[in-house]
Scaffold this motif. Structure first.
Motif, PDB file in Angstrom:
ATOM      1  N   THR A  85     -21.310  -6.208   4.975  1.00 59.34           N
ATOM      2  CA  THR A  85     -20.093  -6.687   4.314  1.00 59.34           C
ATOM      3  C   THR A  85     -19.886  -6.009   2.956  1.00 59.34           C
ATOM      4  N   THR A  86     -20.928  -5.999   2.142  1.00 58.35           N
ATOM      5  CA  THR A  86     -20.830  -5.393   0.821  1.00 58.35           C
ATOM      6  C   THR A  86     -20.565  -3.896   0.922  1.00 58.35           C
ATOM      7  N   GLU A  87     -21.255  -3.228   1.838  1.00 54.08           N
ATOM      8  CA  GLU A  87     -21.049  -1.787   2.014  1.00 54.08           C
ATOM      9  C   GLU A  87     -19.629  -1.488   2.501  1.00 54.08           C
ATOM     10  N   SER A  88     -19.087  -2.352   3.355  1.00 50.15           N
ATOM     11  CA  SER A  88     -17.712  -2.168   3.827  1.00 50.15           C
ATOM     12  C   SER A  88     -16.719  -2.333   2.679  1.00 50.15           C
ATOM     13  N   ALA A  89     -16.984  -3.304   1.803  1.00 44.54           N
ATOM     14  CA  ALA A  89     -16.131  -3.460   0.625  1.00 44.54           C
ATOM     15  C   ALA A  89     -16.206  -2.216  -0.260  1.00 44.54           C
ATOM     16  N   GLY A  90     -17.402  -1.616  -0.360  1.00 52.53           N
ATOM     17  CA  GLY A  90     -17.552  -0.370  -1.117  1.00 52.53           C
ATOM     18  C   GLY A  90     -16.749   0.768  -0.502  1.00 52.53           C
ATOM     19  N   LEU A  91     -16.719   0.827   0.840  1.00 49.96           N
ATOM     20  CA  LEU A  91     -15.895   1.833   1.519  1.00 49.96           C
ATOM     21  C   LEU A  91     -14.422   1.604   1.203  1.00 49.96           C
ATOM     22  N   GLY A  92     -14.025   0.346   1.155  1.00 50.23           N
ATOM     23  CA  GLY A  92     -12.649   0.033   0.778  1.00 50.23           C
ATOM     24  C   GLY A  92     -12.329   0.497  -0.634  1.00 50.23           C
ATOM     25  N   MET A  93     -13.289   0.351  -1.545  1.00 48.24           N
ATOM     26  CA  MET A  93     -13.079   0.823  -2.914  1.00 48.24           C
ATOM     27  C   MET A  93     -12.932   2.339  -2.955  1.00 48.24           C
ATOM     28  N   LEU A  94     -13.671   3.056  -2.106  1.00 45.16           N
ATOM     29  CA  LEU A  94     -13.524   4.512  -2.039  1.00 45.16           C
ATOM     30  C   LEU A  94     -12.122   4.889  -1.565  1.00 45.16           C
ATOM     31  N   VAL A  95     -11.623   4.180  -0.562  1.00 45.86           N
ATOM     32  CA  VAL A  95     -10.258   4.431  -0.086  1.00 45.86           C
ATOM     33  C   VAL A  95      -9.250   4.216  -1.210  1.00 45.86           C
ATOM     34  N   VAL A  96      -9.469   3.169  -2.004  1.00 46.07           N
ATOM     35  CA  VAL A  96      -8.588   2.911  -3.145  1.00 46.07           C
ATOM     36  C   VAL A  96      -8.642   4.066  -4.136  1.00 46.07           C
ATOM     37  N   LEU A  97      -9.852   4.532  -4.455  1.00 53.90           N
ATOM     38  CA  LEU A  97     -10.000   5.630  -5.410  1.00 53.90           C
ATOM     39  C   LEU A  97      -9.341   6.913  -4.901  1.00 53.90           C
ATOM     40  N   LEU A  98      -9.367   7.118  -3.585  1.00 57.07           N
ATOM     41  CA  LEU A  98      -8.795   8.340  -3.010  1.00 57.07           C
ATOM     42  C   LEU A  98      -7.275   8.290  -2.908  1.00 57.07           C
ATOM     43  N   PHE A  99      -6.741   7.166  -2.458  1.00 60.39           N
ATOM     44  CA  PHE A  99      -5.328   7.116  -2.114  1.00 60.39           C
ATOM     45  C   PHE A  99      -4.482   6.233  -3.032  1.00 60.39           C
TER      46      PHE A  99
END
Length: 320
Positions: A85-99
């Motif tokens: 769950t936490t790692e998936s939220a981190g992936l979501g943060m990467l998407v935010v930083l990219l797009f």
């Protein structure tokens, strides 16, 4: 109830200690005298009080989120950091930083929540598809899933030179919390109230789909509510202060050893113990290398991993 009030009083005492620990001189005497043009008062209002509130809210939210995950997965060794769950939220943060690098904090939380929800649902789906001969395989599957998601996140962060920015979200740290940067955590507080109101439903859902249906409840709806609560709590904490591992695992297990498995009765204790545990770890992290500070994620990770191993060995000794 009297013991719960005593525990809550202990947490308030730790919160009071937390307010007066730091490099800047904030003491009762400096607050009364108003020295340095009220600098101590300004630091207290803008930094120390928001930080202490953030610690309490994050500790309560993650501890209860861990309890919900354990009920839904029917396993005592599951929590957001051992289920992907936490790692998936981190992936979501990467998407935010990219797009979407310029969206408000609430937007970042919503994106991270969607990814956390998807990661948690994937974890539960995997559990249904594979034979589990030991309770220890469940957290192992979650840790492996989290490792895969984290590897994907790190790969793309490296390719787009965002490792340093992403690192700020992956390690829990309250040192940057100030007024205006922690208020999302009140969402976690509201979700803990919802979890308490729905405690009996989560308890029944933890008995299995057939048992839940026989009692007239919609198992899928209860599971969905639990996943939404876990995802939103995890995302708000990750967006605000970063990842805090093992908290949602050790606090519910310790409370369960003392209080049993009645979720409605346990939730107030889990909330109090979660807040107190994070407060204590934060104070230790601020004092060990004073005036420098050890991030809360590191302190909780060390203590939490030790308790996690103890719980694993205790379970093995009981059933081995």
């Amino acid at each position: 109830m009297g013991r719960l009030f005593l525990a809550a009083a202990g947490v308030l005492a730790l919160a009071g200690v937390s307010l007066f620990i730091g490099v800047s001189d904030v003491s009762i005497a400096s607050l009364i005298s108003g020295a340095n043009d009220g600098r101590a008062t300004m630091i207290l209002l803008l930094s120390r009080i928001p930080r202490t509130l953030a610690i309490i809210l994050a500790g309560m939210g993650l501890a209860i989120a861990g309890m919900i995950m354990q009920m839904l997965a029917r396993n005592r060794f599951v929590e957001p950091s051992t289920a992907g769950t936490t790692e998936s939220a981190g992936l979501g943060m990467l998407v935010v930083l990219l797009f979407f690098p310029d969206i408000p904090l609430i937007g970042k939380m919503l994106v991270a929540s969607v990814f956390a929800l998807a990661g948690t649902a994937l974890f539960l789906r995997i559990l249904r598809e594979i034979p589990l001969r030991s309770v220890l395989l469940v957290p192992l599957v979650g840790i492996m899933l989290g490792g895969i998601i984290s590897s994907i996140t790190t790969f793309f962060a490296y390719r787009f030179e965002l490792l340093q920015s992403l690192g700020n979200w992956q390690s829990g740290d309250f040192s940057t919390v100030m007024s205006g940067r922690y208020e999302l955590l009140w969402i976690a507080a509201g979700l803990t109230v919802i979890a308490w109101l729905a405690a009996d439903r989560f308890t029944v859902a933890g008995m299995g789909e057939d048992f839940t249906t026989n009692l007239g409840l919609n198992h899928r709806n209860v599971m969905t509510l639990g996943l939404i609560i876990v995802s939103l709590v995890s995302a708000t904490v990750v967006v605000t202060v970063g990842s805090i591992p093992f908290l949602g695992l050790i606090v519910p297990n310790v409370v369960s050893l003392m209080m049993g498995d009645n979720m409605r009765r346990s939730i107030p204790w889990i909330a109090v113990f979660g807040a107190g545990f994070v407060l204590a770890c934060d104070i230790v992290g601020r004092l060990v290398r004073f005036p420098y500070e050890i991030p809360i994620g590191t302190v909780v990770g060390i203590v939490g991993s030790a308790i996690f191993l103890y719980l694993l060995l205790r379970r093995e000794a009981r059933y081995g």
